[in-house]
Design a protein around this motif. Structure first.
Motif, mmCIF file in Angstrom:
data_model
loop_
_atom_site.group_PDB
_atom_site.id
_atom_site.type_symbol
_atom_site.label_atom_id
_atom_site.label_comp_id
_atom_site.label_asym_id
_atom_site.label_seq_id
_atom_site.Cartn_x
_atom_site.Cartn_y
_atom_site.Cartn_z
ATOM 1 N N SER A 234 23.651 3.740 -8.833
ATOM 2 C CA SER A 234 23.002 4.187 -7.597
ATOM 3 C C SER A 234 21.649 4.787 -7.931
ATOM 4 C CB SER A 234 23.867 5.206 -6.850
ATOM 5 O OG SER A 234 24.184 6.304 -7.685
ATOM 6 N N SER A 235 20.646 4.462 -7.116
ATOM 7 C CA SER A 235 19.270 4.862 -7.387
ATOM 8 C C SER A 235 18.581 5.284 -6.104
ATOM 9 C CB SER A 235 18.474 3.706 -7.992
ATOM 10 O OG SER A 235 19.090 3.168 -9.145
ATOM 11 N N VAL A 236 17.773 6.331 -6.198
ATOM 12 C CA VAL A 236 16.737 6.578 -5.199
ATOM 13 C C VAL A 236 15.495 5.846 -5.697
ATOM 14 C CG1 VAL A 236 15.303 8.293 -4.043
ATOM 15 C CG2 VAL A 236 17.694 8.820 -4.585
ATOM 16 N N ILE A 237 14.904 5.024 -4.846
ATOM 17 C CA ILE A 237 13.768 4.205 -5.259
ATOM 18 C C ILE A 237 12.470 4.782 -4.693
ATOM 19 C CG2 ILE A 237 14.983 2.059 -5.758
ATOM 20 C CD1 ILE A 237 14.431 1.154 -2.895
ATOM 21 N N HIS A 238 11.402 4.613 -5.480
ATOM 22 C CA HIS A 238 10.120 5.237 -5.177
ATOM 23 C C HIS A 238 8.980 4.231 -5.308
ATOM 24 C CE1 HIS A 238 12.715 8.510 -6.558
ATOM 25 N NE2 HIS A 238 11.855 9.400 -6.109
ATOM 26 N N ASP A 239 7.902 4.469 -4.566
ATOM 27 C CA ASP A 239 6.598 3.974 -4.972
ATOM 28 C C ASP A 239 5.803 5.188 -5.441
ATOM 29 O OD1 ASP A 239 5.581 5.240 -2.687
ATOM 30 O OD2 ASP A 239 5.290 3.383 -1.571
ATOM 31 N N VAL A 240 4.557 5.017 -5.804
ATOM 32 C CA VAL A 240 3.818 6.139 -6.384
ATOM 33 C C VAL A 240 3.546 7.247 -5.363
ATOM 34 C CG1 VAL A 240 2.755 4.771 -8.217
ATOM 35 C CG2 VAL A 240 1.607 4.974 -5.994
ATOM 36 N N HIS A 241 3.824 6.991 -4.082
ATOM 37 C CA HIS A 241 3.616 7.997 -3.046
ATOM 38 C C HIS A 241 4.859 8.850 -2.806
ATOM 39 C CE1 HIS A 241 -0.127 5.913 -2.156
ATOM 40 N NE2 HIS A 241 0.554 4.786 -2.135
ATOM 41 N N GLY A 242 6.027 8.426 -3.377
ATOM 42 C CA GLY A 242 7.247 9.192 -3.203
ATOM 43 C C GLY A 242 8.442 8.294 -2.932
ATOM 44 N N PRO A 243 9.600 8.878 -2.578
ATOM 45 C CA PRO A 243 10.796 8.082 -2.299
ATOM 46 C C PRO A 243 10.591 7.165 -1.102
ATOM 47 C CG PRO A 243 11.363 10.402 -2.629
ATOM 48 C CD PRO A 243 9.871 10.330 -2.510
ATOM 49 N N VAL A 244 11.187 5.952 -1.178
ATOM 50 C CA VAL A 244 11.102 4.993 -0.074
ATOM 51 C C VAL A 244 12.470 4.519 0.390
ATOM 52 C CG1 VAL A 244 8.818 4.187 -0.762
ATOM 53 C CG2 VAL A 244 10.847 2.990 -1.622
ATOM 54 N N GLY A 245 13.552 4.829 -0.371
ATOM 55 C CA GLY A 245 14.871 4.364 0.016
ATOM 56 C C GLY A 245 15.866 4.513 -1.110
ATOM 57 N N THR A 246 16.956 3.761 -1.013
ATOM 58 C CA THR A 246 18.018 3.814 -2.015
ATOM 59 C C THR A 246 18.486 2.406 -2.365
ATOM 60 O OG1 THR A 246 19.795 3.974 -0.369
ATOM 61 C CG2 THR A 246 18.843 6.052 -1.162
ATOM 62 N N VAL A 247 19.099 2.296 -3.555
ATOM 63 C CA VAL A 247 19.710 1.046 -3.997
ATOM 64 C C VAL A 247 21.068 1.366 -4.595
ATOM 65 C CG1 VAL A 247 19.646 -0.708 -5.836
ATOM 66 C CG2 VAL A 247 17.653 -0.366 -4.395
ATOM 67 N N SER A 248 22.071 0.551 -4.278
ATOM 68 C CA SER A 248 23.386 0.673 -4.911
ATOM 69 C C SER A 248 23.849 -0.686 -5.402
ATOM 70 C CB SER A 248 24.409 1.276 -3.941
ATOM 71 O OG SER A 248 24.556 0.451 -2.794
ATOM 72 N N GLN A 249 24.566 -0.672 -6.543
ATOM 73 C CA GLN A 249 25.056 -1.895 -7.163
ATOM 74 C C GLN A 249 26.509 -1.678 -7.610
ATOM 75 O OE1 GLN A 249 21.463 -1.331 -9.618
ATOM 76 N NE2 GLN A 249 21.472 -3.549 -9.869
#
Length: 256
Positions: A234-249
């Motif tokens: 499980s991950s919180v995903i980011h661009d360089v501006h900050g968090p943008v969402g989540t990913v789960s596998q």
């Protein structure tokens, strides 16, 4: 060079840069996930003059895909003026390998109330470079640039980017490019040596609360193994501006 070459309206050839980490004769599924997101966006642009935005990408990985020619088909499951559910399928020789179901929502101005309690991670310039090919084989892993801080087995933060386009001589969105790196999450902060324990994922679901921007994809990732052969990355995903969402596998954990 690119991950895929377009051969026709729905046919694509995977290049050597797609070869996988578990088996170099099959595709690392990450670029194919980006390709399916691009197919959904391209289909949307052909059908509509307005624009819906992707809020969720949910992939089921039904089997491996060889590093070869594959077909991509798109269909609208739930049409609507403000909400749509769209399905895209990647197949090889008539056999489905990956199915995506994507929710697309009408954009609205919520800038006055935007915010998230999800913490930011240090930027890519503040993390040391790390060579993922020291752990994993394959053309896809070799194509990615990584910056990583490993906190513990199965716990880390990292950034990934690639100089390669998703499709040769074809423009793709920042979302498709971003999505084409998401599946890398499962192998960048491992709990166990992958030569001793296999832990491939059978799915990937990404939820977005804002559209990602820029070339870097950031991950704040935790990997968990249960006692009965199941696992979760499980991950919180980011661009360089900050968090943008989540990913789960979801993982199938298989000691050798």
């Amino acid at each position: 060079m690119a991950y895929f070459e377009r051969l026709g309206a729905t046919r694509f050839r995977a290049t050597e840069h797609v070869s996988g980490a578990w088996d170099v004769t099959t595709q690392h599924i990450a670029p194919a996930l980006g390709l399916l997101a691009h197919a959904v966006e391209a289909d949307h642009a052909e059908r509509r003059t307005d624009r819906l935005v992707v809020s969720r990408l949910s992939y089921d990985i039904l089997g491996t895909l060889p590093v070869d020619v594959m077909d991509v088909e798109v269909e609208v499951i739930r049409p609507g003026r403000t909400i749509e559910l769209v399905q895209a399928t990647a197949s090889y020789a008539g056999r489905a390998g990956v199915i995506l179901r994507a929710w697309l929502l009408e954009p609205r101005d919520t800038s006055g109330i935007e915010g998230t309690p999800l913490p930011r991670i240090p930027g890519p310039d503040d993390m040391p470079a790390w060579n993922p090919s020291s752990l994993w084989p394959g053309g896809f892993i070799a194509s990615a640039e990584l910056r990583r801080v490993q906190e513990a087995p199965g716990r880390g933060t990292f950034w990934a980017r690639t100089p390669l386009p998703l499709i040769a001589n074809e423009k793709t969105s920042e979302l498709a490019r971003f999505t084409g790196l998401l599946d890398i999450a499962n192998g960048m902060t491992v709990r166990e040596d992958p030569t001793h324990v296999a832990f491939p994922n059978v799915d990937l679901t990404a939820h977005f609360f804002t559209e990602p921007r820029g070339e870097w994809v950031g991950f704040d990732t935790s990997v968990s193994f249960g006692a009965g052969g199941l696992g979760l990355t499980s991950s919180v995903i980011h661009d360089v501006h900050g968090p943008v969402g989540t990913v789960s596998q979801s993982l199938t954990v298989r000691p050798n």
